[in-house]
Design an enzyme around this catalytic site. Structure first.
Site, PDB file in Angstrom:
ATOM      1  N   LYS A  95       0.919  -1.123  -0.093  1.00 50.84           N
ATOM      2  CA  LYS A  95       0.391  -0.406  -0.251  1.00 50.84           C
ATOM      3  C   LYS A  95       1.229   1.418   0.468  1.00 50.84           C
ATOM      4  CE  LYS A  95      -3.804  -2.174   2.242  1.00 50.84           C
ATOM      5  NZ  LYS A  95      -4.857  -2.715   3.516  1.00 50.84           N
ATOM      6  N   GLN A 107      -4.021  -1.633   9.540  1.00 50.39           N
ATOM      7  CA  GLN A 107      -4.289  -2.226   9.387  1.00 50.39           C
ATOM      8  C   GLN A 107      -5.017  -3.486   9.706  1.00 50.39           C
ATOM      9  OE1 GLN A 107      -3.128  -3.368   5.465  1.00 50.39           O
ATOM     10  NE2 GLN A 107      -4.285  -5.595   6.490  1.00 50.39           N
ATOM     11  N   ASP A 165     -10.942   3.389   3.979  1.00 52.45           N
ATOM     12  CA  ASP A 165     -10.956   1.757   3.547  1.00 52.45           C
ATOM     13  C   ASP A 165     -12.210   1.772   4.167  1.00 52.45           C
ATOM     14  OD1 ASP A 165      -9.214   0.045   3.444  1.00 52.45           O
ATOM     15  OD2 ASP A 165      -8.583   0.290   5.405  1.00 52.45           O
TER      16      ASP A 165
END
Ligand code: NAP
Length: 292
Positions: free
Chosen positions: A54, A98, A121
């Site tokens: 990412k 994460q 997200d």
């Protein structure tokens, strides 16, 4: 027949090039560099590889990437405080924690601490709720990427019967919502471990999305000729022939499904590249909104 492979890397490269152009334009016109903060707690090997990918992708798109690696011993309070600091950092437009976080930290508490306008997200209750009622929001990355992949396969989603296997909050449920929105207009069946005979539904499906986290959940005898299969699963299975001792497989049996499907995503190289791409897409969107 042998189905074509839906190349997630190719689609991701196309979309990332458009995103990089958007980043350059925003810099030139408004002097704003989209910033993405990626937080990793602990050193779970799969998580380390996800966050590294990412960070690399956001840098390649010309974004500012803030990498924050915290020890396993980090407390929930410390993590929530850090998220709140980032919420008010003007250089940061997207915050990603994460998952999974270590067991002593509540993932709900951490997600709820992220400001919805920086929740790239698309996991906060505010964004999930907005998605459900069709308001402007950050769409969750994997489900959004799945829609892009189906469109890229050439299948017109409208009026089709889509079967989703798996009802998690991050994949199954949101992809079922996105497919059934007016724009996409599919009829959706959502299957899970309580479904009595999944093949009864998959045999009728034009589109099958399998997100169960179990290899061989979908096999060729369960699908109808010409269906499009999107395999979300990422499973490590032992493989002594490889140097790592394992290989990655999806939830669908690629060999048998690809003989019946008109198109199918591979694992790796299918859904994964799109998940990261849609994260970049949301981060750019967030920076554009901040510039308004
Ligand atoms: P999850 O939270 O474990 O959810 C799995 C879902 O599948 C659950 O709803 C479960 O049903 C259902 N399920 C499990 N086995 C089943 C079976 N045999 N038949 C029918 N339904 C079954 O997993 P997730 O987070 O959604 O992830 C799913 C897979 O996608 C994992 O392999 C994950 O690594 C992968 N993934 C990949 C990406 C990517 O970017 N490539 C992103 C996210 C996830 P119940 O609710 O009844 O338990």
């Amino acid at each position: 027949m042998s189905g074509k492979i839906i190349d997630g890397k190719e689609l991701a490269a196309q979309l990332r090039s458009e995103i990089a152009d958007g980043v350059s334009r925003l810099k030139e016109e408004k002097g704003i560099v989209p910033g993405l903060a990626v937080i990793l707690v602990g050193d779970n090997p799969a998580s380390v590889s996800y966050v590294t990918a990412k960070e690399k992708a956001s840098q390649e798109a010309g974004m500012y990437s803030k990498e924050i690696r915290l020890p396993e011993s980090t407390t929930e309070q410390e993590l929530v405080s850090l998220v709140k600091e980032l919420n008010s950092d003007p250089l940061i437009h997207g915050i990603l924690v994460q998952l999974p976080v270590p067991k002593h930290i509540s993932d709900k508490a951490v997600i709820n601490a992220i400001a919805p306008e920086k929740d790239v997200d698309g996991f906060t209750p505010v964004n999930v709720g907005k998605m459900l009622i069709g308001e402007e929001c950050f769409l969750p990355c994997t489900p959004h990427g799945i829609i892009k992949l189906i469109e890229f396969s050439g299948m017109d989603i409208r009026g089709k019967h889509a079967v989703v296997i798996g009802r998690s909050n991050i994949v199954g449920k949101p992809v079922a919502v996105l497919l059934s929105r007016k724009e996409t207009n599919a009829t959706v069946t959502l299957c899970h471990t309580g479904t009595k005979d999944i093949s009864k539904f998959t045999k009728e499906a034009d589109i099958i999305i399998v997100a169960a986290g179990r290899p061989m959940t979908l096999t060729g005898d369960m699908i109808k000729e010409g269906a499009v299969v999107i395999d979300v699963g990422v499973n490590r299975v032992p493989c002594p022939e490889t140097t790592r001792g394992y290989k990655l497989v999806g939830d669908a049996d690629f060999e048998s499904c690809s003989k019946v499907a008109s198109a199918i995503t591979p694992v790796p190289g299918g859904v994964g590249p799109l998940t990261i791409t849609m994260l970049l897409f949301n981060t750019l969107e967030s920076a554009k909104r901040a510039a308004r």
